[in-house]
Design an enzyme around this catalytic site. Structure first.
Site, PDB file in Angstrom:
ATOM      1  N   ASP A  91       0.393   5.104   1.910  1.00  0.00           N
ATOM      2  CA  ASP A  91      -0.459   5.670   2.956  1.00  0.00           C
ATOM      3  C   ASP A  91      -1.362   6.780   2.412  1.00  0.00           C
ATOM      4  OD1 ASP A  91       0.923   4.032   4.746  1.00  0.00           O
ATOM      5  OD2 ASP A  91       2.386   5.590   5.216  1.00  0.00           O
ATOM      6  N   HIS A 146       4.810   0.279   0.427  1.00  0.00           N
ATOM      7  CA  HIS A 146       5.490  -0.505   1.453  1.00  0.00           C
ATOM      8  C   HIS A 146       4.579  -1.631   1.945  1.00  0.00           C
ATOM      9  CE1 HIS A 146       3.530   2.916   3.420  1.00  0.00           C
ATOM     10  NE2 HIS A 146       3.394   2.153   4.502  1.00  0.00           N
ATOM     11  N   ARG A 152       5.069   6.111  14.151  1.00  0.00           N
ATOM     12  CA  ARG A 152       4.976   6.712  12.814  1.00  0.00           C
ATOM     13  C   ARG A 152       4.428   8.129  12.860  1.00  0.00           C
ATOM     14  NH1 ARG A 152       1.199   4.388   8.028  1.00  0.00           N
ATOM     15  NH2 ARG A 152       0.027   6.314   8.252  1.00  0.00           N
ATOM     16  N   HIS A 168       0.839  -1.209   0.000  1.00  0.00           N
ATOM     17  CA  HIS A 168       0.000   0.000   0.000  1.00  0.00           C
ATOM     18  C   HIS A 168       0.867   1.250   0.000  1.00  0.00           C
ATOM     19  CE1 HIS A 168       1.049  -0.490   4.251  1.00  0.00           C
ATOM     20  NE2 HIS A 168       0.749   0.792   4.443  1.00  0.00           N
TER      21      HIS A 168
HETATM   22  C1  SIN Z   1       2.922   1.095   7.854  1.00  0.00           C
HETATM   23  O1  SIN Z   1       2.306   0.609   6.927  1.00  0.00           O
HETATM   24  O2  SIN Z   1       2.918   2.288   8.085  1.00  0.00           O
HETATM   25  C2  SIN Z   1       3.713   0.181   8.757  1.00  0.00           C
HETATM   26  C3  SIN Z   1       5.019  -0.223   8.194  1.00  0.00           C
HETATM   27  C4  SIN Z   1       5.776  -1.094   9.141  1.00  0.00           C
HETATM   28  O3  SIN Z   1       5.336  -1.292  10.281  1.00  0.00           O
HETATM   29  O4  SIN Z   1       6.834  -1.599   8.774  1.00  0.00           O
END
Ligand code: SIN
Length: 278
Positions: A101, A254, A269, A99
């Protein structure tokens, strides 16, 4: 003059920066080196950045405004930091599929700064894929077709009341009633800062092409997804406590691997506000 060292980590995407300690106060030159790498490569890794939450926020705010994700739980006492945590007994993780974000927003987030606070003894790596390479390696004919198309993105099926995923994440995600965003974006965007073209659909949030049904869209989207994730377009990041990844949502995807059952992973995050996509 910055002493930050920049080294490519794979032929696919991403650079690792060395000789920099964000927590000890970044000079303007060192910040510029990080920001330039972010814009040029779309994905930057650093290790050994054991900064406080206040320093994490201060660093993020040098890029611009923070976008508080309305669905993720927050780190206690820090509304601007999302907690991306999987507890020992939890089965589903956050972000466990390809995905980018916030593509469900009218103005999607520019990027995210993810800081590892606790990593499992084995596993918990994150995969990244380069959407510049995904675009550039398409045929001229398909590029031309896609360049005139838009796609519809949504948060409802992931974060809304009806989401199966949401049931698995009961008590983790917040604000199901705010999963009302649908947004239309070009399938091929021109990156606002780099000026390069990138593929901008993703398996998690893209529903269908504008003016096409979901069934009509599926074969082409499936083709694009397998093409985008060719190994040559990707890299895999191994975390340690204090590692940071800064990714650009406009030109990367990612995927947080969920291969560490029975152990705990805690990431913090901060999501960065973006600008309209064209
Ligand atoms: C995310 O999708 O923001 C998480 C990525 C991760 O935890 O490695």
């Amino acid at each position: 003059m910055s002493a930050v060292e920049v080294k490519a980590v794979s032929g696919g995407v991403g650079v690792e920066l060395a000789n920099v300690d964000i927590g000890s106060g970044l000079s303007d030159a060192d910040f510029a080196a990080i920001q330039n790498s972010f814009i040029e490569h779309g994905l930057v890794f650093l290790h050994g950045q054991n900064m406080t939450p206040e320093q994490h926020i201060e660093f993020a705010e040098r890029f611009g405004d923070i976008n508080v994700n309305r669905f993720f739980p927050k780190v206690a006492g820090y509304e601007k930091i999302a907690s991306v945590t999987k507890e020992k007994d939890q089965v589903t993780n956050i972000g466990g599929g390809w995905h980018t974000d916030h593509s469900y927003d009218q103005i999607p987030a520019m990027g995210s700064i993810l800081l590892a606070r606790e990593t499992p003894p084995v596993g918990g790596d994150t995969l990244f894929a380069c959407m510049y390479k995904a675009y550039e390696s398409l045929s001229p004919g398909l590029k031309k077709t896609l360049e005139s198309m838009n796609a519809v993105h949504s948060s409802r099926h992931i974060f809304g009341d009806q989401s199966a995923y949401r049931d698995e994440m009961d008590g983790v995600f917040e604000n199901a009633d705010k999963a009302t965003q649908d947004a239309v974006h070009p399938v091929i965007i021109t990156h606002p800062e780099s000026g390069k073209k990138a593929l901008y659909v993703n398996p998690a949030f893209t529903l269908h092409f504008e003016g096409w049904t979901a069934a009509e869209s599926k074969p082409m989207l499936d083709y694009l997804y397998q093409h985008a994730t060719l190994m040559e377009h990707t890299t895999r990041f191994k975390w340690a406590e204090g590692s940071i990844a800064i990714w650009d949502n406009r030109c990367t995807w990612h995927y947080a691997l969920n291969d560490y059952h029975g152990t705990r992973r805690e990431m913090h995050r901060i999501t960065l506000e973006g600008s309209p996509l064209n």
